[in-house]
Write a protein that holds these residues in place. Structure first.
Motif, PDB file in Angstrom:
ATOM      1  N   THR A  10       0.853  -1.187   0.000  1.00 27.25           N
ATOM      2  CA  THR A  10       0.000   0.000   0.000  1.00 27.25           C
ATOM      3  C   THR A  10       0.883   1.230   0.000  1.00 27.25           C
ATOM      4  O   THR A  10       2.119   1.125  -0.010  1.00 27.25           O
ATOM      5  CB  THR A  10      -0.932  -0.006   1.229  1.00 27.25           C
ATOM      6  OG1 THR A  10      -1.847   1.091   1.128  1.00 27.25           O
ATOM      7  CG2 THR A  10      -0.138   0.114   2.519  1.00 27.25           C
ATOM      8  N   THR A  11       0.274   2.398  -0.003  1.00 25.13           N
ATOM      9  CA  THR A  11       0.998   3.658   0.117  1.00 25.13           C
ATOM     10  C   THR A  11       0.552   4.332   1.405  1.00 25.13           C
ATOM     11  O   THR A  11      -0.603   4.178   1.823  1.00 25.13           O
ATOM     12  CB  THR A  11       0.722   4.576  -1.080  1.00 25.13           C
ATOM     13  OG1 THR A  11      -0.692   4.740  -1.240  1.00 25.13           O
ATOM     14  CG2 THR A  11       1.287   3.974  -2.360  1.00 25.13           C
ATOM     15  N   PRO A  12       1.450   5.080   2.074  1.00 22.44           N
ATOM     16  CA  PRO A  12       1.075   5.712   3.338  1.00 22.44           C
ATOM     17  C   PRO A  12      -0.133   6.630   3.227  1.00 22.44           C
ATOM     18  O   PRO A  12      -0.952   6.713   4.137  1.00 22.44           O
ATOM     19  CB  PRO A  12       2.334   6.492   3.717  1.00 22.44           C
ATOM     20  CG  PRO A  12       3.447   5.769   3.026  1.00 22.44           C
ATOM     21  CD  PRO A  12       2.864   5.289   1.740  1.00 22.44           C
ATOM     22  N   SER A  13      -0.255   7.350   2.109  1.00 21.85           N
ATOM     23  CA  SER A  13      -1.387   8.252   1.905  1.00 21.85           C
ATOM     24  C   SER A  13      -1.512   8.554   0.427  1.00 21.85           C
ATOM     25  O   SER A  13      -0.682   8.128  -0.380  1.00 21.85           O
ATOM     26  CB  SER A  13      -1.205   9.557   2.697  1.00 21.85           C
ATOM     27  OG  SER A  13      -0.213  10.368   2.091  1.00 21.85           O
ATOM     28  N   TYR A  14      -2.543   9.321   0.080  1.00 21.48           N
ATOM     29  CA  TYR A  14      -2.762   9.664  -1.326  1.00 21.48           C
ATOM     30  C   TYR A  14      -1.675  10.598  -1.853  1.00 21.48           C
ATOM     31  O   TYR A  14      -1.474  10.719  -3.056  1.00 21.48           O
ATOM     32  CB  TYR A  14      -4.145  10.314  -1.514  1.00 21.48           C
ATOM     33  CG  TYR A  14      -4.264  11.704  -0.927  1.00 21.48           C
ATOM     34  CD1 TYR A  14      -4.135  12.825  -1.727  1.00 21.48           C
ATOM     35  CD2 TYR A  14      -4.488  11.884   0.438  1.00 21.48           C
ATOM     36  CE1 TYR A  14      -4.234  14.102  -1.187  1.00 21.48           C
ATOM     37  CE2 TYR A  14      -4.597  13.140   0.980  1.00 21.48           C
ATOM     38  CZ  TYR A  14      -4.473  14.245   0.170  1.00 21.48           C
ATOM     39  OH  TYR A  14      -4.570  15.510   0.698  1.00 21.48           O
ATOM     40  N   ARG A  15      -0.939  11.242  -0.955  1.00 18.07           N
ATOM     41  CA  ARG A  15       0.107  12.174  -1.371  1.00 18.07           C
ATOM     42  C   ARG A  15       1.471  11.499  -1.451  1.00 18.07           C
ATOM     43  O   ARG A  15       2.335  11.954  -2.185  1.00 18.07           O
ATOM     44  CB  ARG A  15       0.176  13.351  -0.391  1.00 18.07           C
ATOM     45  CG  ARG A  15      -1.095  14.168  -0.334  1.00 18.07           C
ATOM     46  CD  ARG A  15      -1.015  15.254   0.717  1.00 18.07           C
ATOM     47  NE  ARG A  15       0.003  16.229   0.401  1.00 18.07           N
ATOM     48  CZ  ARG A  15       0.248  17.310   1.143  1.00 18.07           C
ATOM     49  NH1 ARG A  15      -0.455  17.527   2.238  1.00 18.07           N
ATOM     50  NH2 ARG A  15       1.192  18.163   0.795  1.00 18.07           N
ATOM     51  N   ARG A  28       5.172   6.146  -2.048  1.00 15.12           N
ATOM     52  CA  ARG A  28       6.136   5.118  -1.671  1.00 15.12           C
ATOM     53  C   ARG A  28       5.388   3.858  -1.245  1.00 15.12           C
ATOM     54  O   ARG A  28       4.478   3.907  -0.437  1.00 15.12           O
ATOM     55  CB  ARG A  28       7.017   5.636  -0.535  1.00 15.12           C
ATOM     56  CG  ARG A  28       7.997   4.604   0.021  1.00 15.12           C
ATOM     57  CD  ARG A  28       8.913   5.257   1.054  1.00 15.12           C
ATOM     58  NE  ARG A  28       8.137   5.935   2.085  1.00 15.12           N
ATOM     59  CZ  ARG A  28       7.677   5.352   3.183  1.00 15.12           C
ATOM     60  NH1 ARG A  28       7.905   4.050   3.383  1.00 15.12           N
ATOM     61  NH2 ARG A  28       7.002   6.033   4.094  1.00 15.12           N
ATOM     62  N   LEU A  29       5.807   2.712  -1.785  1.00 18.60           N
ATOM     63  CA  LEU A  29       5.134   1.451  -1.487  1.00 18.60           C
ATOM     64  C   LEU A  29       5.596   0.903  -0.142  1.00 18.60           C
ATOM     65  O   LEU A  29       6.789   0.920   0.180  1.00 18.60           O
ATOM     66  CB  LEU A  29       5.406   0.426  -2.588  1.00 18.60           C
ATOM     67  CG  LEU A  29       4.802   0.725  -3.956  1.00 18.60           C
ATOM     68  CD1 LEU A  29       5.165  -0.366  -4.953  1.00 18.60           C
ATOM     69  CD2 LEU A  29       3.291   0.874  -3.870  1.00 18.60           C
ATOM     70  N   VAL A  30       4.644   0.422   0.637  1.00 19.82           N
ATOM     71  CA  VAL A  30       4.915  -0.155   1.953  1.00 19.82           C
ATOM     72  C   VAL A  30       4.304  -1.560   1.987  1.00 19.82           C
ATOM     73  O   VAL A  30       3.141  -1.736   1.612  1.00 19.82           O
ATOM     74  CB  VAL A  30       4.312   0.708   3.082  1.00 19.82           C
ATOM     75  CG1 VAL A  30       4.538   0.038   4.434  1.00 19.82           C
ATOM     76  CG2 VAL A  30       4.903   2.107   3.065  1.00 19.82           C
ATOM     77  N   VAL A  31       5.078  -2.546   2.409  1.00 17.92           N
ATOM     78  CA  VAL A  31       4.580  -3.921   2.497  1.00 17.92           C
ATOM     79  C   VAL A  31       3.686  -4.060   3.727  1.00 17.92           C
ATOM     80  O   VAL A  31       4.077  -3.699   4.837  1.00 17.92           O
ATOM     81  CB  VAL A  31       5.747  -4.921   2.575  1.00 17.92           C
ATOM     82  CG1 VAL A  31       5.221  -6.356   2.711  1.00 17.92           C
ATOM     83  CG2 VAL A  31       6.639  -4.802   1.342  1.00 17.92           C
ATOM     84  N   LYS A  32       2.481  -4.569   3.535  1.00 25.75           N
ATOM     85  CA  LYS A  32       1.528  -4.742   4.629  1.00 25.75           C
ATOM     86  C   LYS A  32       1.784  -6.068   5.344  1.00 25.75           C
ATOM     87  O   LYS A  32       2.269  -7.030   4.735  1.00 25.75           O
ATOM     88  CB  LYS A  32       0.095  -4.721   4.081  1.00 25.75           C
ATOM     89  CG  LYS A  32      -0.307  -3.389   3.475  1.00 25.75           C
ATOM     90  CD  LYS A  32      -1.569  -3.497   2.656  1.00 25.75           C
ATOM     91  CE  LYS A  32      -2.778  -3.889   3.458  1.00 25.75           C
ATOM     92  NZ  LYS A  32      -4.010  -3.888   2.639  1.00 25.75           N
ATOM     93  N   PRO A  33       1.450  -6.158   6.633  1.00 24.81           N
ATOM     94  CA  PRO A  33       1.546  -7.447   7.340  1.00 24.81           C
ATOM     95  C   PRO A  33       0.661  -8.490   6.653  1.00 24.81           C
ATOM     96  O   PRO A  33      -0.408  -8.155   6.126  1.00 24.81           O
ATOM     97  CB  PRO A  33       1.032  -7.117   8.745  1.00 24.81           C
ATOM     98  CG  PRO A  33       1.169  -5.637   8.888  1.00 24.81           C
ATOM     99  CD  PRO A  33       0.986  -5.065   7.516  1.00 24.81           C
ATOM    100  N   ARG A  34       1.104  -9.733   6.673  1.00 25.74           N
ATOM    101  CA  ARG A  34       0.359 -10.790   5.973  1.00 25.74           C
ATOM    102  C   ARG A  34      -1.084 -10.896   6.452  1.00 25.74           C
ATOM    103  O   ARG A  34      -1.987 -11.207   5.670  1.00 25.74           O
ATOM    104  CB  ARG A  34       1.075 -12.134   6.156  1.00 25.74           C
ATOM    105  CG  ARG A  34       0.446 -13.243   5.322  1.00 25.74           C
ATOM    106  CD  ARG A  34       1.199 -14.541   5.437  1.00 25.74           C
ATOM    107  NE  ARG A  34       0.604 -15.547   4.572  1.00 25.74           N
ATOM    108  CZ  ARG A  34       0.861 -15.696   3.285  1.00 25.74           C
ATOM    109  NH1 ARG A  34       1.731 -14.896   2.698  1.00 25.74           N
ATOM    110  NH2 ARG A  34       0.269 -16.620   2.562  1.00 25.74           N
TER     111      ARG A  34
END
Length: 548
Positions: free
Chosen positions: A269-274, A277-283
């Motif tokens: 996901t991304t931290p916000s609409y602005r 940067r891609l962030v891996v979510k917990p499984r």
């Protein structure tokens, strides 16, 4: 820099469109924006047209857009000193960023800025009203972008949770259904390649050698195959101009549960609409839905491959496949790994399995077993176990399923009642805690500690009770659905030799003891024991039947 009304302005139009911002293509289309800007410039002769910059498909939540960056480069080079847009939202939806350009950067560079539909022209701006109206409009534009982003995320999450495929391109082995782009259909050619990859891995071929086989056979890589189908596909994994298979590509195929009909989506996901940067979510937060599309790999084969990938599968001398028992042989005394050791005697070489703990650290017994002897013992034991499973399957077919269900449900019901009683006991203790606090039996710190402990244990008991209830529901269903594993043994009923696929498919581990005794832990061993107990209990209750 002072701006003069009489000068001729080198003007560039700027157009932006992004469905991510919720832009309506009918009113904000690239062509419509261009026509509006050209018409405005035609009615203002002091504006000299010097081009049109277009960012099609880029969000307004930031200014990281290629055409916008080109525009600013020309502004800083002195080629452009006037910018015209349809409205402020086309320029950007970040109210702080837009404000910085309008209030600081453009005045400093002597750039005139015109937003046609917002009736804003920096050359004729009203300082008092613009200080209130323009920032307010920018805030509204940013809020609209934020709300649209939230709605879009929610809609995508709903699609993921119901099993809709939302990727831009189908996974290798599948194609998108022409009638429903959110559904995957098997691609006959690519699915055949995927099946070969899994079959070779079960045979003990390494990922690198599988890649070499595919390349040597002229099989196109997933990227090249998609492009051959006319798709505009690109990937960050490509490092060379000539696309060839490598071990990484093979492993991505072998680890992907999509091939057994499971969709795992929403992993990043991304931290916000602005912030993009891609962030891996917990499984635990992934959207995982089963039975979404046709499986092209058998679930048992997929699970076996995952087990094989987790093993220490060292390659053999030939480099083409792993050894027959690689990663599966353990010491029955210390539980450590048994390793292969080659001993030369004259012109002959003998291969033994020896305990690694004794060989390296002398912390276990000195015992060993020749590979040939292990092969014979395992083959005979496996033959017997296969026949036992087949006999059990045949007996289950002859036994009343209702009786089996009743026996299993009775056992589960007893367990459920005990867990429910345990949860009630912790709940009673929780209720009595406050009284103990009020009576001075315990102090507040003790109260808090005991309350946390009792609550945790009650929750654990309730969770276990819930799991037992689910098991009861499954038991009340079709018991035969739980016998699919038996077919995996039945497939090998007439074996006369061992192979790697058979071993990794049917066995968990092989234990060698110092008295040369060999014990095999089979896959589904718990299910085998449970079915045997269930059958025995059921048949003991049937009149006129002898216990098994």
């Amino acid at each position: 820099m002072k701006i003069s009304e009489e000068q001729v302005w080198n003007t560039c139009g700027y157009v932006r469109l992004s469905r991510e911002d919720g832009d309506k293509e009918e009113s904000n289309s690239v062509t419509g924006q261009k026509d509006l800007i050209r018409d405005y410039m035609a009615r203002h002769p002091e504006l000299r047209a010097c081009g049109m910059k277009v960012d099609d498909g880029f969000t307004g939540s930031n200014f990281d857009r290629p055409a916008f960056q080109e525009l600013m480069a020309e502004v800083k080079a002195g080629k452009i000193n006037c910018i015209v847009v349809k409205d402020l939202s086309r320029f950007g939806r970040d109210h702080l960023g837009v404000g910085e350009y309008l209030e600081q950067l453009f005045p400093f560079l002597g750039v005139r800025f015109i937003a046609i539909n917002d009736h804003y022209d920096s050359l004729h701006s009203n300082a008092e009203s613009d200080e209130l109206v323009i920032p307010f409009k920018n805030l509204i534009n940013e809020a609209y972008c934020r709300d649209t982003s939230i709605k879009t995320r929610s809609q995508l999450e709903i699609k993921r949770q119901r099993g809709d495929f939302i990727g831009s391109f189908a996974v290798f082995g599948y194609r998108k259904d022409p009638e429903n782009r959110h559904r995957l259909l098997a691609d006959d050619y690519a699915a055949g390649v995927v099946r070969d990859v899994f079959r070779w891995k079960l045979e003990g071929v390494s990922a690198g050698d599988i890649a070499a086989r595919l390349t040597a056979s002229g099989i196109p890589t997933p990227m090249d195959y998609k492009r051959s189908q006319g798709l505009r596909y690109s990937t960050s994994f490509r490092l060379k101009e000539e696309s060839v298979w490598d071990a990484g590509m093979v492993l991505r195929i072998l680890k992907n549960p999509v091939y057994i009909g499971v969709l795992e989506q929403g992993r990043v996901t991304t931290p916000s609409y602005r912030v993009k940067r891609l962030v891996v979510k917990p499984r635990a937060e992934w959207a995982v839905v089963e039975h979404c599309h046709e499986a092209i790999i058998d679930r048992y084969d997929f699970e076996t491959v995952q087990k094989v990938l987790a093993l220490d599968t060292r390659t053999s001398v030939s480099g083409r496949a792993v050894e027959l028992f690689s990663g599966l042989v353990f010491c029955g005394e210390c539980g450590g790994a048994m390793i292969r050791k080659t001993v030369s005697s004259g012109k002959k070489k003998y291969v033994y399995y020896v305990c690694a703990a004794h060989k390296n650290e002398k912390t276990c017994f000195a015992h060993s077993l020749r590979v040939e002897a292990l092969d014979e013992i395992v083959l005979e034991a496996l033959k017997k176990h296969i026949q036992d499973v087949i006999d059990l399957s045949n007996l289950l077919e002859l036994t009343d399923t209702a009786q089996l269900q009743q026996a299993g449900v009775r056992k589960l019901r007893d367990r459920l009642e005990k867990k429910q009683a345990e949860a009630d006991r912790w709940q009673t203790l929780l209720r009595s805690l406050y009284e103990s606090l009020q009576d001075g039996v315990i102090d507040r710190d003790e109260y808090q500690d005991l309350r946390k402990t009792y609550s945790r244990r009650r929750a654990g008991a309730e969770e276990q009770a819930g799991a037992i209830q689910e098991e009861m529901s499954r038991e009340m269903g079709n018991l035969s659905e739980g016998r699919g594993w038996m077919g995996q043994f039945r497939k090998h009923r007439n074996i006369d030799a061992l192979d790697r696929t058979m071993i990794v498919s049917l066995m968990e581990r092989v234990l060698i003891f110092r008295d040369r005794r060999v014990e095999i832990v089979y896959r589904w061993q718990d299910e085998f024991s449970w079915q045997m107990d269930l059958l025995r209990q059921a048949r003991e209750t049937l009149p006129g039947r002898e216990a098994v």
